[in-house]
Write a protein that holds these residues in place. Sequence first.
Motif, PDB file in Angstrom:
ATOM      1  N   ARG A 191      -5.941  -0.960  -3.315  1.00  0.00           N
ATOM      2  CA  ARG A 191      -5.136  -1.357  -4.470  1.00  0.00           C
ATOM      3  C   ARG A 191      -4.923  -0.188  -5.418  1.00  0.00           C
ATOM      4  N   ALA A 192      -5.933   0.665  -5.551  1.00  0.00           N
ATOM      5  CA  ALA A 192      -5.801   1.834  -6.422  1.00  0.00           C
ATOM      6  C   ALA A 192      -4.733   2.789  -5.896  1.00  0.00           C
ATOM      7  N   SER A 219      -1.371   1.398  -6.587  1.00  0.00           N
ATOM      8  CA  SER A 219      -1.003   1.462  -7.993  1.00  0.00           C
ATOM      9  C   SER A 219      -0.652   2.875  -8.431  1.00  0.00           C
ATOM     10  N   LEU A 242      -9.518  -7.633  -0.748  1.00  0.00           N
ATOM     11  CA  LEU A 242      -8.795  -6.741  -1.647  1.00  0.00           C
ATOM     12  C   LEU A 242      -9.412  -6.715  -3.039  1.00  0.00           C
ATOM     13  N   GLY A 243      -9.973  -7.849  -3.450  1.00  0.00           N
ATOM     14  CA  GLY A 243     -10.513  -7.938  -4.798  1.00  0.00           C
ATOM     15  C   GLY A 243     -11.969  -7.576  -4.924  1.00  0.00           C
ATOM     16  N   ARG A 244     -12.757  -7.715  -3.842  1.00  0.00           N
ATOM     17  CA  ARG A 244     -14.205  -7.571  -3.943  1.00  0.00           C
ATOM     18  C   ARG A 244     -14.789  -6.372  -3.215  1.00  0.00           C
ATOM     19  N   SER A 245     -14.189  -5.962  -2.108  1.00  0.00           N
ATOM     20  CA  SER A 245     -14.775  -4.865  -1.336  1.00  0.00           C
ATOM     21  C   SER A 245     -14.338  -3.509  -1.904  1.00  0.00           C
ATOM     22  N   TRP A 246     -15.132  -2.473  -1.591  1.00  0.00           N
ATOM     23  CA  TRP A 246     -14.802  -1.137  -2.100  1.00  0.00           C
ATOM     24  C   TRP A 246     -13.489  -0.645  -1.518  1.00  0.00           C
ATOM     25  N   THR A 281      -7.436   5.025   3.423  1.00  0.00           N
ATOM     26  CA  THR A 281      -7.058   3.669   3.013  1.00  0.00           C
ATOM     27  C   THR A 281      -5.768   3.229   3.697  1.00  0.00           C
ATOM     28  N   THR A 313       0.808  -1.209   0.000  1.00  0.00           N
ATOM     29  CA  THR A 313       0.000   0.000   0.000  1.00  0.00           C
ATOM     30  C   THR A 313       0.847   1.267   0.000  1.00  0.00           C
ATOM     31  N   GLY A 359     -11.093  -2.428  -0.296  1.00  0.00           N
ATOM     32  CA  GLY A 359     -10.004  -3.237  -0.817  1.00  0.00           C
ATOM     33  C   GLY A 359      -9.541  -2.751  -2.176  1.00  0.00           C
ATOM     34  N   ARG A 360     -10.501  -2.452  -3.055  1.00  0.00           N
ATOM     35  CA  ARG A 360     -10.145  -1.937  -4.380  1.00  0.00           C
ATOM     36  C   ARG A 360      -9.536  -0.538  -4.278  1.00  0.00           C
TER      37      ARG A 360
END
Length: 291
Positions: free
Chosen positions: A170-171, A174, A160-164, A189, A32, A166-167
Amino acid sequence: MSELVLQSLYAGLLAGGYYALIALGLTLIFGTMKVINLAHGEMVLLAAYIAYTAESVYGINPVLAIPLAVAAVVLTSVMVYGLVSRIRQDRELNSLILTFGIGIVLTNFVLMVWSADIRSTNVPWFNEPVVIGEALYSTSAQVLFFLAGLGLTAALWWWLGRSWYGRALRAVASNRNAAMLMGVNPRTTEVISFVIAGLLAGIAGVALYTVAVIHPDLGHNLTIKAFVITVLAGLGSIPGVLVGAMLIGVAEYMTITLASSALQELTGMVMFLLVLFIRPSGLFGSRGRVG
């Protein structure tokens, strides 16, 4: 010899389960914020000593002490974030220095409160043998926290893949600026990532206390092990953490069986160096630049 090898493989896989628990929190923070929390192992150790206190002073089963251990470690983790977030220049380097200092403070805190004696659980159930077939042996605690490691790894991957949030996390990992343009609050976050890392460290500490002996100097070794697993996995790869932890566990136990227990820790460092030379992005990391 074949029975010894099978037992080593089995024991290594079980060890990988709680190794993954230890490494997940460090991996999450690193992915993160690009910050390596060098106090992570000491926070795991703090949870282990809280479980020890619950058992030795109050007669509480260490597993039932998980909420208290998690609360203490989450609070410590948020305090660490509060200090790290104040760094404005060269955050990656300065955070290393800061968290290393925090780790030393936590080690001495544990030493002052609980002394330097080696501690281990006295709950009989944790040491009860679990026999599979005629050749594979383990303890109940090893099986319990192996399953816990699998479950929490899967839960974190799903989150990380499904919850708001979590995304959103990851954003931010990135591309922080692009995430802000999409309405994501990076500070929120980051706080959430430290809270979850503290939660995972708290559970890992209780697991550590039930399957091994603990002492104040152990925190540094836990941080190194978690970092090695993170590098093996690759930045941001949660399934890779589980695979890397199991590889480390199997390699260590095979080394103990086929060579010497004195070389156990060296095995992980050799794997670490090989991965850095052959695939610096990790076994499951992306080769390309992100962001």
